[in-house]
Motif scaffolding. Structure first.
Motif, short mmCIF file in Angstrom:
data_model
loop_
_atom_site.label_atom_id
_atom_site.label_comp_id
_atom_site.label_asym_id
_atom_site.label_seq_id
_atom_site.Cartn_x
_atom_site.Cartn_y
_atom_site.Cartn_z
N LYS A 31 -31.92 98.77 30.57
CA LYS A 31 -31.16 97.94 29.67
C LYS A 31 -32.21 98.03 28.21
CE LYS A 31 -29.50 93.82 29.97
NZ LYS A 31 -28.41 94.13 29.18
N VAL A 32 -31.75 97.24 27.15
CA VAL A 32 -32.83 97.04 26.18
C VAL A 32 -33.11 95.45 26.28
CG1 VAL A 32 -32.81 96.94 23.76
CG2 VAL A 32 -31.58 98.91 24.63
N LEU A 80 -25.34 106.93 35.28
CA LEU A 80 -23.94 106.33 35.00
C LEU A 80 -24.07 105.64 33.41
CD1 LEU A 80 -23.37 104.58 38.54
CD2 LEU A 80 -22.69 106.92 37.86
N VAL A 81 -23.31 105.72 32.82
CA VAL A 81 -23.26 105.09 31.49
C VAL A 81 -21.98 104.34 31.27
CG1 VAL A 81 -23.51 105.37 28.97
CG2 VAL A 81 -24.77 106.71 30.37
N ILE A 141 -26.61 102.58 32.97
CA ILE A 141 -27.15 102.02 31.79
C ILE A 141 -25.83 101.06 31.29
CG2 ILE A 141 -27.64 102.84 29.41
CD1 ILE A 141 -29.45 104.16 31.35
N PRO A 142 -25.92 99.82 31.33
CA PRO A 142 -24.70 99.14 30.97
C PRO A 142 -24.97 98.98 29.24
CG PRO A 142 -26.44 97.86 32.31
CD PRO A 142 -27.07 99.08 32.01
N GLU A 201 -16.15 102.83 33.79
CA GLU A 201 -15.38 101.85 32.82
C GLU A 201 -16.08 100.34 32.67
OE1 GLU A 201 -12.22 103.12 31.73
OE2 GLU A 201 -11.82 101.08 30.60
N LEU A 202 -16.42 99.90 33.88
CA LEU A 202 -16.95 98.61 33.96
C LEU A 202 -18.24 98.34 34.16
CD1 LEU A 202 -13.66 97.06 36.01
CD2 LEU A 202 -14.08 97.03 33.68
N ALA A 203 -18.85 97.36 33.61
CA ALA A 203 -20.47 96.98 33.80
C ALA A 203 -20.62 96.76 35.11
CB ALA A 203 -20.55 95.80 33.00
N LYS A 204 -19.63 96.06 35.84
CA LYS A 204 -20.14 95.44 37.25
C LYS A 204 -20.32 96.88 38.12
CE LYS A 204 -15.38 94.54 38.63
NZ LYS A 204 -15.21 95.66 39.76
#
Ligand code: NAD
Length: 363
Positions: free
Chosen positions: A73-74, A34-35, A5-6, A59-62
């Motif tokens: 995602k939304v 994973l959020v 979940i980014p 920590e990071l989106a990537k």
């Protein structure tokens, strides 16, 4: 399965694709969630809320994208997120690909399986769009009543009236999900409500729901002109699936409204039904005035209430996402026609007929 979940990166997007309750559903079924750090903050969910529910905060989106089998995602991915696409990744989100050829090509090139919330179809309804229409419809009446206040430039009327003073009039054009929910709130506020629809059966259903709390009128130019003239608050709630909204309310009709009246055109995301609305407005600057009428034309109304919208959206998306993670995407799709209609891109092909046709791909 690992579900990622980014954090949403689109301007002013405060929703998030999962709630802590949703995390629990995945974790209880044996999956890992994973959020991205702070992903839920705009919707009022802290990192701690997610980790208490069993998610791992990343920590990071990537890293969320790289480590996940399925990303939820939304909003559609933005250009900076295309680099995260890779072969075999499942992407489950609103996509609106017909309007986004570059995103479509990027998903094809990278071999992503892309499933769009807005094309998941059940008995001719779009269950993953419905909650946002419910939110926008309810907001339309609430926002309209607010702009009718003098301090907001309106006529200075209270929709409920008071004993000895007549009630305000609300005209709703389109009696589908948005229209019905707008009517619920307008009736609750004590307004004098009229709903117009082209579909006589829909008007019968509304009559069954609301009884004599509302008036129903068949939609034609004559009735629209009359109801618009009368309205203190006009709400646009028409949808013709797959088409631009028809301009049912002409400039001449708008001129007949009382100064300080309000138009909330919810159908603006399909172009709007009001001739005097020539642009989309934003939550930062939501209204403009024309012929002394306040016009509101925000295309992402649910964005103003991200907490409610996030919970409403994830209530309906998580059960489908769980089918994908429990069975694997191929089995989930082959066993569920409803979900299958949501698949827009798979194995490098556009798999949705209307999108292929709109963008010129073979189907
Ligand atoms: P819906 O399909 O549930 O309802 C649409 C209704 O319009 C139907 O009952 C249909 O019979 C009626 N209609 C069609 N032509 C008509 C006409 N000429 N006159 C009167 N009624 C007519 O759709 P919905 O979910 O209620 O959505 C309505 C619109 O609101 C859509 O354009 C949708 O995209 C939009 N929307 C906007 C926002 C926003 O933030 N602005 C949010 C959610 C939905």
């Amino acid at each position: 399965m690992i579900v990622g979940i980014p954090r949403e990166i689109k301007n002013n997007e405060n929703r998030v694709a999962i709630t802590p309750a949703g995390v629990t559903s995945f974790v209880d079924s044996g999956h890992t969630v994973l959020v991205e750090k702070e992903a839920g903050i705009g919707s009022g969910f802290t990192n701690e809320d997610y980790s208490n529910a069993g998610a791992i905060i990343v920590e990071l989106a990537k890293d969320v994208w790289a480590q996940s089998d399925m990303v939820m995602k939304v909003k559609e991915p933005l250009r900076s997120e295309y680099d995260y696409f890779r072969e075999g990744l499942i992407l489950f989100t609103y996509l609106h690909l017909a309007a986004d050829p570059k995103l479509t090509q990027a998903l094809i090139d990278k071999g992503v399986t892309a499933i769009a919330y807005e094309t998941v179809e059940l008995n001719n309804t779009l269950p993953l769009l419905t909650p946002m229409s419910e939110v926008a419809g309810r907001m339309a009446a609430q926002i309209g009543s607010q702009f009718l206040q003098k301090s907001h430039g309106g006529q200075g009327i209270l929709l409920s009236g008071v004993p000895g003073v007549s009630r305000g009039k609300v005209t709703i054009i389109g009696g589908g999900i948005v229209g019905t929910n707008a009517a619920k709130i307008a009736v609750g506020l004590g307004a004098d409500v009229t709903v117009l629809d082209l579909n006589a059966n829909r008007l019968r259903q509304l009559d069954d729901i609301f009884g004599n709390q509302i008036k129903t009128l068949i939609s034609n130019p004559y009735n629209i002109a009359d109801a618009v003239k009368d309205a203190d608050l006009l709400i646009g709630a028409v949808l013709i699936p797959g088409a631009k909204a028809p301009k049912l309310v002409t400039e001449d009709m708008v001129k007949t409204m009382k100064p300080g009246s309000v138009i909330v055109d919810v159908a603006i995301d399909q172009g709007g039904i009001v001739e005097t609305i020539d642009h989309v407005t934003t939550h930062d600057n939501p209204t403009f005035e024309k012929h002394n009428i306040i016009h509101y034309s925000v295309a992402n109304m649910p964005g103003a209430v991200p907490r409610t919208s996030t919970i409403a959206l994830t209530n309906v998306t998580v059960p489908y996402a769980l089918q994908i993670s429990n069975k694997g995407v191929c089995k989930a799709i082959s066993e569920n026609e409803v979900l299958k209609r949501g698949v827009n891109i798979a194995k490098g092909y556009v798999t949705h007929k209307a999108i292929a046709k709109d963008l010129g791909y073979n189907y």
